[in-house]
Design a protein around this motif. Structure first.
Motif, PDB file in Angstrom:
ATOM      1  N   THR A   1       0.846  -1.189   0.000  1.00  0.00           N
ATOM      2  CA  THR A   1       0.000   0.000   0.000  1.00  0.00           C
ATOM      3  C   THR A   1       0.885   1.244   0.000  1.00  0.00           C
ATOM      4  O   THR A   1       2.016   1.212   0.474  1.00  0.00           O
ATOM      5  CB  THR A   1      -0.946   0.016   1.215  1.00  0.00           C
ATOM      6  OG1 THR A   1      -0.168  -0.062   2.408  1.00  0.00           O
ATOM      7  CG2 THR A   1      -1.919  -1.151   1.154  1.00  0.00           C
ATOM      8  N   LYS A   2       0.393   2.309  -0.577  1.00  0.00           N
ATOM      9  CA  LYS A   2       1.123   3.578  -0.631  1.00  0.00           C
ATOM     10  C   LYS A   2       0.218   4.684  -0.106  1.00  0.00           C
ATOM     11  O   LYS A   2      -0.986   4.646  -0.324  1.00  0.00           O
ATOM     12  CB  LYS A   2       1.527   3.919  -2.062  1.00  0.00           C
ATOM     13  CG  LYS A   2       2.427   2.893  -2.706  1.00  0.00           C
ATOM     14  CD  LYS A   2       2.992   3.324  -4.034  1.00  0.00           C
ATOM     15  CE  LYS A   2       1.993   3.663  -5.079  1.00  0.00           C
ATOM     16  NZ  LYS A   2       2.572   3.952  -6.391  1.00  0.00           N
ATOM     17  N   THR A   3       0.813   5.660   0.561  1.00  0.00           N
ATOM     18  CA  THR A   3       0.035   6.783   1.076  1.00  0.00           C
ATOM     19  C   THR A   3       0.596   8.096   0.555  1.00  0.00           C
ATOM     20  O   THR A   3       1.779   8.207   0.260  1.00  0.00           O
ATOM     21  CB  THR A   3       0.050   6.830   2.616  1.00  0.00           C
ATOM     22  OG1 THR A   3       1.399   6.927   3.065  1.00  0.00           O
ATOM     23  CG2 THR A   3      -0.581   5.593   3.206  1.00  0.00           C
ATOM     24  N   SER A   4      -0.265   9.074   0.451  1.00  0.00           N
ATOM     25  CA  SER A   4       0.148  10.423   0.062  1.00  0.00           C
ATOM     26  C   SER A   4       0.775  11.115   1.271  1.00  0.00           C
ATOM     27  O   SER A   4       0.403  10.858   2.410  1.00  0.00           O
ATOM     28  CB  SER A   4      -1.056  11.229  -0.418  1.00  0.00           C
ATOM     29  OG  SER A   4      -1.642  10.607  -1.531  1.00  0.00           O
ATOM     30  N   GLN A   5       1.705  12.000   1.009  1.00  0.00           N
ATOM     31  CA  GLN A   5       2.373  12.773   2.047  1.00  0.00           C
ATOM     32  C   GLN A   5       2.070  14.252   1.835  1.00  0.00           C
ATOM     33  O   GLN A   5       1.608  14.662   0.769  1.00  0.00           O
ATOM     34  CB  GLN A   5       3.880  12.519   2.005  1.00  0.00           C
ATOM     35  CG  GLN A   5       4.268  11.066   2.195  1.00  0.00           C
ATOM     36  CD  GLN A   5       3.933  10.546   3.575  1.00  0.00           C
ATOM     37  OE1 GLN A   5       4.171  11.219   4.566  1.00  0.00           O
ATOM     38  NE2 GLN A   5       3.365   9.351   3.641  1.00  0.00           N
TER      39      GLN A   5
END
Length: 108
Positions: A66-70
């Motif tokens: 999974t990837k998240t926005s910063q």
């Protein structure tokens, strides 16, 4: 790095075919899953390692990071802030068969 991996997500897919009224599990196929994007090309999320990854019931469980926005890269996740979950669809390919596409599961 502005986008970060949180953990693993999972996709479970069971593939069935109907021929001459008989339904059976599809085995020996390859599965590729993508994040559907409107304005840029679709990004591959995961794929089966081999055609033998599908069990005798026609099911496969695939994992993806999974990837998240910063803060400084709001589109660093699968989608742009505030939603960073992928919109997943999968493509099933088997020799001598027409590729099959699943419906898109939004914000998975």
């Amino acid at each position: 790095c502005y986008s970060s991996a949180r953990s693993n997500g999972y996709i479970q897919l069971c593939i069935k075919a109907k021929e001459r009224g008989q339904q059976s599990a599809v085995i020996d196929a390859m599965v590729e899953c993508y994040d559907e994007d409107t304005f840029v090309g679709d990004e591959m999320v995961t794929r089966s390692k081999s055609a033998s990854s599908i069990d005798e019931k026609g099911c496969v469980k695939l994992s993806y990071v999974t990837k998240t926005s910063q803060m400084f890269q709001p589109c660093g996740g699968w989608d742009c802030f505030p939603v960073s979950s992928p919109d997943i669809y999968c493509k099933v390919k088997k020799s001598r068969y027409i590729p099959l596409y699943t419906d898109t599961k939004h914000n998975w």
